[in-house]
Design a protein around this motif. Sequence first.
Motif, PDB file in Angstrom:
ATOM      1  N   LEU A  26       0.817  -1.210   0.000  1.00 61.33           N
ATOM      2  CA  LEU A  26       0.000   0.000   0.000  1.00 61.33           C
ATOM      3  C   LEU A  26       0.852   1.263   0.000  1.00 61.33           C
ATOM      4  N   LEU A  27       1.967   1.234   0.705  1.00 65.96           N
ATOM      5  CA  LEU A  27       2.814   2.422   0.797  1.00 65.96           C
ATOM      6  C   LEU A  27       3.612   2.669  -0.480  1.00 65.96           C
ATOM      7  N   THR A  28       3.887   1.632  -1.246  1.00 65.06           N
ATOM      8  CA  THR A  28       4.644   1.817  -2.480  1.00 65.06           C
ATOM      9  C   THR A  28       3.742   1.959  -3.703  1.00 65.06           C
ATOM     10  N   PHE A  29       2.449   1.730  -3.536  1.00 61.83           N
ATOM     11  CA  PHE A  29       1.492   1.861  -4.641  1.00 61.83           C
ATOM     12  C   PHE A  29       1.324   3.336  -4.994  1.00 61.83           C
ATOM     13  N   ASP A  30       1.471   3.678  -6.268  1.00 60.05           N
ATOM     14  CA  ASP A  30       1.325   5.057  -6.716  1.00 60.05           C
ATOM     15  C   ASP A  30       0.096   5.182  -7.613  1.00 60.05           C
ATOM     16  N   PRO A  31      -1.029   5.631  -7.054  1.00 65.88           N
ATOM     17  CA  PRO A  31      -2.245   5.743  -7.872  1.00 65.88           C
ATOM     18  C   PRO A  31      -2.127   6.785  -8.968  1.00 65.88           C
ATOM     19  N   ASN A  32      -1.208   7.735  -8.830  1.00 69.50           N
ATOM     20  CA  ASN A  32      -1.054   8.781  -9.840  1.00 69.50           C
ATOM     21  C   ASN A  32      -0.530   8.229 -11.163  1.00 69.50           C
ATOM     22  N   ALA A  33       0.064   7.057 -11.124  1.00 68.83           N
ATOM     23  CA  ALA A  33       0.527   6.425 -12.358  1.00 68.83           C
ATOM     24  C   ALA A  33      -0.641   5.987 -13.228  1.00 68.83           C
ATOM     25  N   TYR A  34      -1.833   5.938 -12.662  1.00 69.75           N
ATOM     26  CA  TYR A  34      -3.022   5.473 -13.368  1.00 69.75           C
ATOM     27  C   TYR A  34      -3.985   6.598 -13.739  1.00 69.75           C
ATOM     28  N   LYS A  35      -3.592   7.854 -13.572  1.00 73.79           N
ATOM     29  CA  LYS A  35      -4.489   8.980 -13.848  1.00 73.79           C
ATOM     30  C   LYS A  35      -5.018   8.959 -15.282  1.00 73.79           C
ATOM     31  N   THR A  36      -4.158   8.727 -16.243  1.00 74.76           N
ATOM     32  CA  THR A  36      -4.569   8.705 -17.645  1.00 74.76           C
ATOM     33  C   THR A  36      -5.533   7.559 -17.909  1.00 74.76           C
ATOM     34  N   GLN A  37      -5.237   6.389 -17.338  1.00 76.89           N
ATOM     35  CA  GLN A  37      -6.113   5.233 -17.530  1.00 76.89           C
ATOM     36  C   GLN A  37      -7.484   5.465 -16.892  1.00 76.89           C
ATOM     37  N   ILE A  38      -7.512   6.093 -15.726  1.00 74.39           N
ATOM     38  CA  ILE A  38      -8.776   6.375 -15.051  1.00 74.39           C
ATOM     39  C   ILE A  38      -9.610   7.337 -15.897  1.00 74.39           C
ATOM     40  N   SER A  39      -8.978   8.414 -16.358  1.00 77.97           N
ATOM     41  CA  SER A  39      -9.694   9.390 -17.196  1.00 77.97           C
ATOM     42  C   SER A  39     -10.235   8.740 -18.469  1.00 77.97           C
ATOM     43  N   SER A  40      -9.433   7.900 -19.104  1.00 73.72           N
ATOM     44  CA  SER A  40      -9.869   7.215 -20.329  1.00 73.72           C
ATOM     45  C   SER A  40     -11.018   6.248 -20.051  1.00 73.72           C
ATOM     46  N   ALA A  41     -10.943   5.524 -18.939  1.00 70.82           N
ATOM     47  CA  ALA A  41     -12.003   4.561 -18.605  1.00 70.82           C
ATOM     48  C   ALA A  41     -13.327   5.280 -18.333  1.00 70.82           C
ATOM     49  N   VAL A  42     -13.274   6.418 -17.640  1.00 71.83           N
ATOM     50  CA  VAL A  42     -14.501   7.178 -17.381  1.00 71.83           C
ATOM     51  C   VAL A  42     -15.058   7.724 -18.692  1.00 71.83           C
ATOM     52  N   LYS A  43     -14.194   8.236 -19.560  1.00 71.77           N
ATOM     53  CA  LYS A  43     -14.664   8.758 -20.846  1.00 71.77           C
ATOM     54  C   LYS A  43     -15.276   7.646 -21.696  1.00 71.77           C
ATOM     55  N   ASP A  44     -14.655   6.470 -21.700  1.00 74.66           N
ATOM     56  CA  ASP A  44     -15.197   5.342 -22.464  1.00 74.66           C
ATOM     57  C   ASP A  44     -16.554   4.912 -21.921  1.00 74.66           C
ATOM     58  N   ALA A  45     -16.714   4.941 -20.593  1.00 76.57           N
ATOM     59  CA  ALA A  45     -17.959   4.483 -19.975  1.00 76.57           C
ATOM     60  C   ALA A  45     -19.089   5.505 -20.099  1.00 76.57           C
ATOM     61  N   THR A  46     -18.749   6.800 -20.093  1.00 79.67           N
ATOM     62  CA  THR A  46     -19.784   7.836 -20.063  1.00 79.67           C
ATOM     63  C   THR A  46     -19.875   8.660 -21.341  1.00 79.67           C
TER      64      THR A  46
END
Length: 129
Positions: A26-46
Amino acid sequence: MKSLMKVVLGLVVLFGLVVAGAAAALLTFDPNAYKTQISSAVKDATGRDFSFSGDINVLFYPVLGFKVAGLKMGNPVGFSEKNFIKAGEVQAGVKIIPLLSKRIEVTTVRLVSPDITVIKSKDGKTNLE
């Protein structure tokens, strides 16, 4: 009695290793590395533009969750306003135990300084649909 103590000690050590491994992950996990993927997934879904300007921060207390600043979600095509929702900060939390069963149970959703624009077009449709 000595064998019982060895078993208990072994279980304590094993539990400690599991907790330490989970904490390290949990301490080494960097969610910011997935910002682009998250934005793309939301755009694809909505079908709407989605972005956030701030970093994603993982929260451990009082619930397991995240916090992100500068969230924006666009309106569908055909609406005059650019953004459907803007928020200064968004926080969400989930229960931990259901995650072990691959279920997500949201406990908290908090919008700080939200700006939500609801529009009805000439043909009677809203940007909520």
